[in-house]
Design a protein around this motif. Structure first.
Motif, PDB file in Angstrom:
ATOM      1  N   ILE A 196      -8.524  -4.940  45.505  1.00 13.10           N
ATOM      2  CA  ILE A 196      -9.286  -3.742  45.172  1.00 13.10           C
ATOM      3  C   ILE A 196     -10.313  -4.060  44.088  1.00 13.10           C
ATOM      4  N   TYR A 197     -11.407  -3.342  44.128  1.00  9.90           N
ATOM      5  CA  TYR A 197     -12.518  -3.506  43.188  1.00  9.90           C
ATOM      6  C   TYR A 197     -12.452  -2.375  42.179  1.00  9.90           C
ATOM      7  N   THR A 198     -12.228  -2.722  40.906  1.00 11.47           N
ATOM      8  CA  THR A 198     -12.079  -1.716  39.852  1.00 11.47           C
ATOM      9  C   THR A 198     -13.020  -2.050  38.701  1.00 11.47           C
ATOM     10  N   PRO A 199     -14.272  -1.641  38.792  1.00 12.92           N
ATOM     11  CA  PRO A 199     -15.282  -2.046  37.803  1.00 12.92           C
ATOM     12  C   PRO A 199     -15.056  -1.437  36.427  1.00 12.92           C
ATOM     13  N   ALA A 200     -15.704  -2.070  35.453  1.00 10.16           N
ATOM     14  CA  ALA A 200     -15.690  -1.552  34.084  1.00 10.16           C
ATOM     15  C   ALA A 200     -17.116  -1.571  33.552  1.00 10.16           C
ATOM     16  N   ILE A 211     -22.055  -4.169  34.091  1.00 11.54           N
ATOM     17  CA  ILE A 211     -20.830  -3.930  34.844  1.00 11.54           C
ATOM     18  C   ILE A 211     -19.957  -5.179  34.808  1.00 11.54           C
ATOM     19  N   GLU A 212     -18.679  -5.014  34.474  1.00  9.53           N
ATOM     20  CA  GLU A 212     -17.704  -6.070  34.691  1.00  9.53           C
ATOM     21  C   GLU A 212     -17.065  -5.805  36.047  1.00  9.53           C
ATOM     22  N   CYS A 213     -17.235  -6.757  36.949  1.00  9.38           N
ATOM     23  CA  CYS A 213     -16.779  -6.575  38.327  1.00  9.38           C
ATOM     24  C   CYS A 213     -15.359  -7.102  38.468  1.00  9.38           C
ATOM     25  N   VAL A 214     -14.392  -6.242  38.254  1.00 13.84           N
ATOM     26  CA  VAL A 214     -12.981  -6.629  38.261  1.00 13.84           C
ATOM     27  C   VAL A 214     -12.418  -6.491  39.670  1.00 13.84           C
ATOM     28  N   VAL A 215     -11.720  -7.536  40.120  1.00  8.51           N
ATOM     29  CA  VAL A 215     -11.036  -7.511  41.415  1.00  8.51           C
ATOM     30  C   VAL A 215      -9.569  -7.818  41.178  1.00  8.51           C
ATOM     31  N   ARG A 216      -8.711  -7.030  41.776  1.00  7.00           N
ATOM     32  CA  ARG A 216      -7.267  -7.185  41.604  1.00  7.00           C
ATOM     33  C   ARG A 216      -6.609  -7.406  42.964  1.00  7.00           C
ATOM     34  N   GLY A 217      -5.873  -8.499  43.078  1.00  9.25           N
ATOM     35  CA  GLY A 217      -5.099  -8.743  44.286  1.00  9.25           C
ATOM     36  C   GLY A 217      -3.644  -8.391  44.096  1.00  9.25           C
ATOM     37  N   SER A 276      -3.266 -24.746  46.650  1.00 13.45           N
ATOM     38  CA  SER A 276      -2.764 -25.619  45.581  1.00 13.45           C
ATOM     39  C   SER A 276      -1.509 -25.049  44.930  1.00 13.45           C
ATOM     40  N   GLY A 277      -0.914 -24.050  45.547  1.00 16.28           N
ATOM     41  CA  GLY A 277       0.301 -23.466  45.004  1.00 16.28           C
ATOM     42  C   GLY A 277       0.076 -22.572  43.806  1.00 16.28           C
ATOM     43  N   VAL A 278      -1.124 -22.000  43.714  1.00 18.96           N
ATOM     44  CA  VAL A 278      -1.482 -21.134  42.598  1.00 18.96           C
ATOM     45  C   VAL A 278      -1.938 -19.783  43.129  1.00 18.96           C
ATOM     46  N   ILE A 279      -1.507 -18.718  42.498  1.00 21.29           N
ATOM     47  CA  ILE A 279      -1.905 -17.363  42.867  1.00 21.29           C
ATOM     48  C   ILE A 279      -3.011 -16.883  41.933  1.00 21.29           C
ATOM     49  N   LEU A 280      -4.100 -16.393  42.507  1.00 18.46           N
ATOM     50  CA  LEU A 280      -5.142 -15.713  41.732  1.00 18.46           C
ATOM     51  C   LEU A 280      -4.816 -14.229  41.765  1.00 18.46           C
ATOM     52  N   ALA A 281      -4.260 -13.721  40.668  1.00 18.27           N
ATOM     53  CA  ALA A 281      -3.806 -12.329  40.633  1.00 18.27           C
ATOM     54  C   ALA A 281      -4.966 -11.358  40.452  1.00 18.27           C
ATOM     55  N   ASP A 282      -5.865 -11.677  39.546  1.00 17.15           N
ATOM     56  CA  ASP A 282      -7.032 -10.823  39.333  1.00 17.15           C
ATOM     57  C   ASP A 282      -8.093 -11.622  38.594  1.00 17.15           C
ATOM     58  N   THR A 283      -9.300 -11.093  38.568  1.00 13.18           N
ATOM     59  CA  THR A 283     -10.403 -11.771  37.894  1.00 13.18           C
ATOM     60  C   THR A 283     -11.503 -10.778  37.589  1.00 13.18           C
ATOM     61  N   LYS A 284     -12.481 -11.213  36.803  1.00  9.38           N
ATOM     62  CA  LYS A 284     -13.663 -10.391  36.571  1.00  9.38           C
ATOM     63  C   LYS A 284     -14.903 -11.273  36.701  1.00  9.38           C
ATOM     64  N   PHE A 285     -15.925 -10.720  37.316  1.00 11.18           N
ATOM     65  CA  PHE A 285     -17.200 -11.405  37.489  1.00 11.18           C
ATOM     66  C   PHE A 285     -18.280 -10.639  36.740  1.00 11.18           C
ATOM     67  N   GLU A 286     -19.355 -11.370  36.394  1.00  9.00           N
ATOM     68  CA  GLU A 286     -20.552 -10.737  35.854  1.00  9.00           C
ATOM     69  C   GLU A 286     -21.752 -11.215  36.653  1.00  9.00           C
ATOM     70  N   PHE A 287     -22.667 -10.304  36.900  1.00 12.07           N
ATOM     71  CA  PHE A 287     -23.849 -10.599  37.700  1.00 12.07           C
ATOM     72  C   PHE A 287     -25.097 -10.123  36.972  1.00 12.07           C
ATOM     73  N   GLY A 288     -26.209 -10.752  37.309  1.00 10.98           N
ATOM     74  CA  GLY A 288     -27.502 -10.317  36.814  1.00 10.98           C
ATOM     75  C   GLY A 288     -28.538 -10.451  37.910  1.00 10.98           C
ATOM     76  N   ALA A 289     -29.708  -9.898  37.672  1.00  9.49           N
ATOM     77  CA  ALA A 289     -30.814 -10.008  38.626  1.00  9.49           C
ATOM     78  C   ALA A 289     -31.701 -11.176  38.237  1.00  9.49           C
ATOM     79  N   ASP A 290     -32.013 -12.022  39.205  1.00 16.09           N
ATOM     80  CA  ASP A 290     -32.974 -13.091  38.980  1.00 16.09           C
ATOM     81  C   ASP A 290     -34.301 -12.477  38.573  1.00 16.09           C
ATOM     82  N   ARG A 291     -34.914 -12.983  37.513  1.00 15.94           N
ATOM     83  CA  ARG A 291     -36.112 -12.344  36.956  1.00 15.94           C
ATOM     84  C   ARG A 291     -37.343 -12.546  37.817  1.00 15.94           C
ATOM     85  N   GLU A 292     -37.320 -13.498  38.728  1.00 17.34           N
ATOM     86  CA  GLU A 292     -38.469 -13.708  39.601  1.00 17.34           C
ATOM     87  C   GLU A 292     -38.284 -13.036  40.953  1.00 17.34           C
ATOM     88  N   ALA A 293     -37.110 -13.212  41.557  1.00 17.61           N
ATOM     89  CA  ALA A 293     -36.892 -12.708  42.912  1.00 17.61           C
ATOM     90  C   ALA A 293     -36.058 -11.433  42.961  1.00 17.61           C
TER      91      ALA A 293
END
Length: 314
Positions: A162-166, A121-127, A213-230
Motif C-alpha cells: 500500500i502507498y501511504t504518503p507523508a 512528498i515522502e512516498c511511503v510504501v508498506r508491504g 537473498s533471503g531478506v524481506i523488504l517490509a517498507d520503505t520511503k522514496f523521494e522524487f523531484g522534477a528534472d529542471r530541464e525536461a
C-alpha cells in the motif's frame, strides 16, 4: 550537528541530520544571494552521507563508523538494478558546469547528483504491517485513511503493498501522514499518480530482489523531484537503504514460535533506538546519553550484514 568541511572547488551549503550538501564554488562566484537557496543556482550538487546517527529527532554521539559509505554503496547498488527508472545521478563531465573532482577523502560516501525541483512528498510504501503504521491501524483500523482487513497483527504481510504518503514538513517540524487526495492538492493529479505508480513499482521489484537473498523488504520511503530541464519525475536522495527502509531476515521472520522482537529485528539502527528508549528519560534529561561502544559496534555490524546478504558489497 555537522562534521562537514570545505573541499577544493566545492562550497558547503547545507547539513541535515545525516547528509551534507556541497555545490561547485564556481556556481556561486557571480551571485551574492546564494545564502537564500544555493541549490537553485547550480545544476549539480554533491551529496555526502556522514557517519552521524539520529534517533528521536536527536543526533547522537558517537557516530557509527562506516555508516555513510555503507548507505552510499547500497544506494548505488539499487540504482544499478533500476536502470529504467529516471534518477538524479550526474556525470562528472556534465557540460553545463566545470564539475570539480570529488575529493578522494569522501569519495566512498559522496554522490554526484543533478539538482531537482523536489516534491514535498515522502512516498511511503508498506508491504507489511509494523511500526507507526501498525500503531495507526490498532487505533483506527486504517493507515492514512486507507482501511485494512480486521484482525491483523504486528508484522503481518499485507494482501498487497500500500502507498501511504507523508507531507515533508519544514526543517525542525515533524512530517505528517496525508491521504492520496491531499497529494493531488499539493502536486497535481498527474504527478500524484506518477509518484504512487513509480513507488509501488519500484517497491515490488526491490522486494523480489531482496527475497531472492533471503531478506524481506517490509517498507520503505522514496523521494522524487522534477528534472529542471525536461520536467520528468525523477528518483532522488537515498534509495532502499537501511535508513530509509525496514529489512528483515526472512528465516527469522518465518519462526512463528519466536518472540516478535526477534522475528522483526531490522537491519538498521533499531539497536540504537531500543537502547536509547531504555536508557534515556527524555523528560528528566534534555541531552541524550552517549552510546556505548558495544551498541555502536552492533549497529555497524547490522548495517554491514544487509549489504553482505544482498550481495551489494564491492
Amino acid at each position: 550537528m555537522s562534521e562537514s568541511q570545505e573541499h577544493p572547488g566545492w562550497t558547503h551549503v547545507y547539513s541535515g541530520k545525516v547528509r551534507d550538501l556541497y555545490v561547485p564554488t564556481a556556481a556561486l562566484d557571480d551571485d551574492d544571494s546564494w545564502t537564500g537557496d544555493p541549490l537553485s543556482l547550480s545544476p549539480i550538487v554533491l551529496v555526502v552521507a556522514s557517519d552521524r546517527v539520529s534517533a528521536f529527532d536527536e543526533v547522537l554521539e558517537p557516530a557509527i563508523p562506516g555508516k555513510g559509505a555503507m548507505l552510499t554503496e547500497l544506494t548505488r547498488w539499487w540504482f544499478d538494478r533500476l536502470p529504467d527508472v529516471p534518477n538524479h545521478l550526474a556525470s562528472a563531465d556534465d557540460d553545463r558546469l566545470d564539475v570539480p573532482e570529488v575529493p578522494a577523502s569522501i569519495a566512498d560516501r559522496a554522490t554526484l547528483c543533478r539538482t531537482l525541483d523536489m516534491f514535498p512528498i515522502e512516498c511511503v510504501v508498506r508491504g507489511y504491517l509494523t511500526g507507526s503504521g501498525y500503531q495507526e491501524y490498532v487505533a483506527t483500523g486504517a493507515i492514512g485513511g486507507m482501511p485494512l482487513p480486521e484482525g491483523l497483527e504486528n508484522g503481518d504481510r499485507l494482501p498487497e503493498p500500500i502507498y501511504t504518503p507523508a507531507w515533508k514538513a519544514p526543517l525542525g517540524e515533524h512530517d505528517e501522514n496525508i491521504s492520496y487526495e491531499r497529494t493531488v492538492e499539493l502536486v497535481g493529479e498527474v504527478v500524484a499518480e506518477q509518484l504512487r505508480a513509480l513507488s509501488l513499482d519500484v517497491f515490488r521489484r526491490a522486494s523480489a530482489i531482496a527475497e531472492a537473498s533471503g531478506v524481506i523488504l517490509a517498507d520503505t520511503k522514496f523521494e522524487f523531484g522534477a528534472d529542471r530541464e525536461a520536467g520528468v519525475v525523477t528518483l532522488a536522495d537515498e534509495v532502499l537503504t537501511s535508513d530509509s527502509s525496514r529489512y528483515w531476515d526472512a528465516s527469522a521472520y518465518a519462526r512463528t514460535d519466536a518472540p516478535t522482537s526477534a522475528r522483526l529485528a531490522s537491519f538498521d539502527k533499531q539497536i540504537v533506538r531500543d537502547w536509547l528508549a531504555a536508557n534515556w528519560d527524555r523528560e528528566a534529561t534534555e541531552q541524550p546519553p552517549t552510546l556505548p561502544h558495544e551498541i555502536v559496534a552492533q549497529t555497524a555490524a547490522r548495517y554491514r550484514e544487509l549489504l553482505e546478504r544482498l550481495g551489494a558489497t564491492a
